[in-house]
Design an enzyme around this catalytic site. Structure first.
Site, PDB file in Angstrom:
ATOM      1  CD  GLU A 167       9.043  -8.847   4.156  1.00 25.79           C
ATOM      2  OE1 GLU A 167       8.786  -8.237   5.057  1.00 25.79           O
ATOM      3  OE2 GLU A 167       8.439  -9.084   3.189  1.00 25.79           O
ATOM      4  CD  GLU A 218       4.873 -11.074   5.977  1.00 25.48           C
ATOM      5  OE1 GLU A 218       3.741 -10.152   5.799  1.00 25.48           O
ATOM      6  OE2 GLU A 218       5.791 -10.568   6.383  1.00 25.48           O
TER       7      GLU A 218
END
Length: 769
Positions: A497, A247
């Site tokens: 994810e 991220e």
């Protein structure tokens, strides 16, 4: 040269036998985010700032416990692991000082995981930069290197940190993620990706802070890759690749006006300062800041709040001893002053903002610096350096490219970066459920469609009804996958994810044992994953010490599929039969007592078979004692909605998967594939069929051609005992349907269902057609 265990062919993963591999993965483990010695989960303050003298050895779990966890995950049907590790674990003591004991521990765990046949890729994990800025990832010294003082983040709200929150039990839900738009993370990501362009005065050890930070991070990744390479039996055999960075965030880059909230800033919760207000409070000034909350229809402004640091600064004092870590800061970079003031963005003598659009354009090209520009330039510059470092050691590494979350991927199609060994690795969460911690089966929102401007009004993005919500999730994931191909080229798509919060409805499930909401949410997410055409996923997350009080022991999150306060799903109902009339092909659970899975797995859901005599005990006994925690939260343990994530999936398909899915409500699995030739004897299509849903004698199979077997076994290549469906089918389009046993969702087995399940266990044997 032997073929690779896993390789990429266009947008498909193939095994050494040429079959399509579907990666059904899990993030392992959430415990890796914080140290073991001293053990400092995010709700503990004592010892938090001793960031140099610590150890992650034993994370995510000890070698002695490894077989328990790996065997459990294997029996849940996972064949892949996203191995979570942090930069802090490797280089916490200071720049270039690696923890070789942790490296060796990691190698030992990877070697044990190899016995279970997992495909593993390494995830250099971070959240909002570091534990000391409210998340996980980078060592504490990186903050000191940029001139920041983590000990004053609480007073200045440069970061909202659980460890320093006045009452950790009342830490606001998901507030940690707002740290991406607070001073500490904004500074760190801006300097990491673009310090040379926007902070040219930030020189340390003769190089710009960008090169200093990126260089140390990439060198740390390369060091671990080198040690794995030197181990000799891990590279390509169990470690198949590396992810770029979890991220990544642009920090302040592209902010058009520091004095306003950017229009594309989706998340606001708690105090929500503009970048300019964050700069001011970071330098000790008080500001009245808007506050936001998240309601049923999304974020809304709830009021204002005075943030008064009382003169404390988020920057290191002028007399800070820079010799602590052995670096030399350039005289032109002065401590005791805001770095942005030193670059003329504002005047600290009268608190006037001078350059509100300082980060709006690339200073070299003068082009508008929006998120797409950031991804294609600053992120890709990092990605290329990371890729070069990894492949200099692991030449055949599969490279999982993870651009910023839900942003447009980099434009790589047809360029030299269109690497055939690259995987698109996006993330997706149902934001409504994640932020509210409630499963709303009545409406949800097409967030991705909104972000891409597909609706004239946000009202049109609202999807009403459970079927529409499930289809909306599937369509969003499909659109994300297709967008990756449009921009990056033809590559596998792996959602690394996706997950759900378990502490929904104020922990109602923990008080009652009723996990219906969790089962519905988990099933909806898996419905989307199975229907979107992706090549697999890694569910977030498996945490070994999750409990009903503190969840994943990190920032109030509670997404782990496992908890020590819940019961294990009964997965292996077959006991070894004493009946000599049973076929030698029978599907009984015959244990190899010399296997490490047998000798080390001693939890209540260990490899020991569930027999007629111990079934009811197994179904009613929590996996671990939880007497030290609230009785109200542990009195009614459930299966943690395991029936929704322990689900069938293709393992290796002889041909190409056209579609597959599991109808949980009707306990029916379907698969459509196409094959250019009939299966060979040594390479059938293999499918994981969990016994909980598909007891052998109670499952009805329908195939278009060929023969099949249904066995519990430990394949030659892995030590995990799972129920495999093997299918030797013909060429052309082939279809499979397996009907199992319907059960109530979200609840523990009732008395009648227990008895029915016991009957199935007594009758079970291998089915061969």
């Amino acid at each position: 040269m032997a073929p690779l265990r896993l390789c990429i062919e266009g947008r498909i993963f193939r095994d050494a036998k040429g079959r399509e591999v579907t990666l059904r993965g899990i993030n392992c483990a959430g415990d890796a985010k914080f140290p073991l010695k001293p053990e400092i989960p995010s709700h503990i303050t004592e010892g938090f700032f001793e960031g140099d003298e610590l150890s992650f050895v034993g994370r995510p779990f000890s070698v002695d416990e490894a077989h328990t966890h790996f065997s459990r995950l294997k029996r849940y049907g996972y064949n892949a692991i996203r191995y979570v590790w942090t930069w802090e674990a490797l280089e916490h003591a200071g720049p270039g000082r690696y923890d070789e004991e942790w490296v060796q521990h990691t190698i030992e765990l990877l070697r044990l995981a190899k016995d279970y046949g997992f495909y593993i890729w390494m995830d250099p994990h971070q959240d909002v930069w570091s534990r000391f800025s409210g998340g996980s990832g980078a060592p504490m010294w990186t903050l000191y290197a940029t001139g920041l003082n983590p000990r004053t983040f609480a007073a200045t709200e440069a970061a909202i940190v659980h460890n320093t929150y006045p009452d950790p039990a009342k830490f606001p839900k998901m507030i940690w993620s707002t740290n991406y738009t607070r001073l500490a993370a904004q500074v760190m990501f801006t300097l990491f990706f673009a310090g040379k362009d926007f902070a040219p005065k930030a020189i340390i050890n003769g190089k710009n802070i960008q090169d200093f930070l990126q260089g140390h991070f990439i060198d740390a990744c390369r060091h671990l890759a080198q040690r794995i390479h030197e181990a000799g039996d891990l590279e390509n055999e169990v470690v198949i690749g590396w992810e770029s960075m979890n991220e990544p965030n642009r920090g302040l880059l592209g902010c058009p006006d520091l004095s306003t909230i950017p229009a594309d800033q989706q998340l606001q919760k708690g105090t929500s300062p503009t970048a300019w207000q964050a700069i001011l409070t970071g330098s000790g000034r008080s500001c009245e800041v808007n506050t936001w909350d998240f309601g049923g229809l999304g974020p809304y402004k709830s009021g204002t709040q005075l943030v008064d640091p009382k003169g404390e600064s988020a920057w290191l004092p002028a007399d800070y001893d820079d010799s602590r870590y052995g670096w030399k800061r350039d005289p032109g970079w002065k401590l005791g002053q805001c770095l942005w003031a030193q670059h003329g963005i504002w005047d600290p003598t009268n608190d006037v903002l001078l350059k509100k659009d300082y980060f709006a354009k690339d200073p070299k090209t003068k082009e508008k610096l929006d998120y797409e520009y950031f991804t294609n330039n600053y992120f890709m510059s990092y990605y290329r350096a990371h890729r070069a470092a990894i492949t200099s050691v692991h030449t055949d590494a599969i490279l999982l490219c993870q651009p910023p979350v839900l942003e447009i991927p980099p434009s790589l199609k047809g360029t030299k970066d269109d690497d055939p060994n690259m995987v698109y690795a996006p993330h997706y969460y149902d934001g409504v459920t994640l932020m509210t911690k409630k499963w709303n089966r009545y409406w949800n929102v097409d967030v991705f469609g909104l972000l891409r401007g597909r609706y004239m009004s946000p009202a049109f993005a609202i999807k009403v009804g459970e079927t529409a919500i499930r289809n909306c999730f599937r369509d969003q994931l499909t659109a994300i996958r297709k967008e990756g191909m449009d921009y990056m080229g033809i590559h596998p798509c792996l959602f690394t994810e996706i997950g759900i919060p378990y502490d929904m409805d104020d922990k109602y499930a923990y008080k009652t044992g009723d996990y219906t909401s969790q089962a519905l949410a988990m099933d909806a997410n898996h419905f989307a994953l199975e229907g979107c055409g992706a090549n697999g996923y890694a569910l977030w997350v498996y945490t070994t010490r999750n409990n009903h009080e503190w969840g994943d022991n990190w920032n109030g999150e509670d997404l782990s599929i496992f908890s020590i306060d819940d019961k294990p799903l009964p997965l292996s109902p077959h006991a070894k039969s004493d009946d000599p009339s049973r076929s030698t092909n029978t599907s009984t659970l015959s244990l190899d007592h010399t296997s490490p899975a047998y000798s080390h797995s001693r939890s209540s859901d260990s490899q020991s078979p569930i027999t007629q005599s111990n079934l009811k005990t197994t179904l009613s006994t929590p996996s671990m004692s939880s007497s030290a925690r609230s009785t109200a939260l542990t009195a009614n343990p459930g299966f943690r909605a395991a029936e929704a994530y322990v689900r069938p999936s293709p393992i290796a398909t002889a041909g190409k998967v056209q579609s597959y899915g599991f109808d949980l409500r009707n306990a029916t699995f379907t698969l459509t594939l196409s094959s250019e030739a009939p299966c060979t004897e040594d390479a059938p299509t293999e499918i994981f069929l969990p016994e909980f849903h598909f007891p052998a004698e109670s499952s009805a199979v329908d195939v278009t051609s060929g023969k099949w077997t249904l066995n519990i076994d430990d394949d030659d290549d892995d030590a995990g005992l799972i129920q495999r469906f093997r299918w030797w089918h013909g060429a052309g389009e082939q279809k499979l349907s397996v009907k199992g046993v319907q059960r109530r969702q979200g609840m523990s087995l009732g008395k009648e269902e227990e008895e029915g399940y016991l009957d199935q266990c007594q009758q079970s044997k291998c089915v061969v057609m």
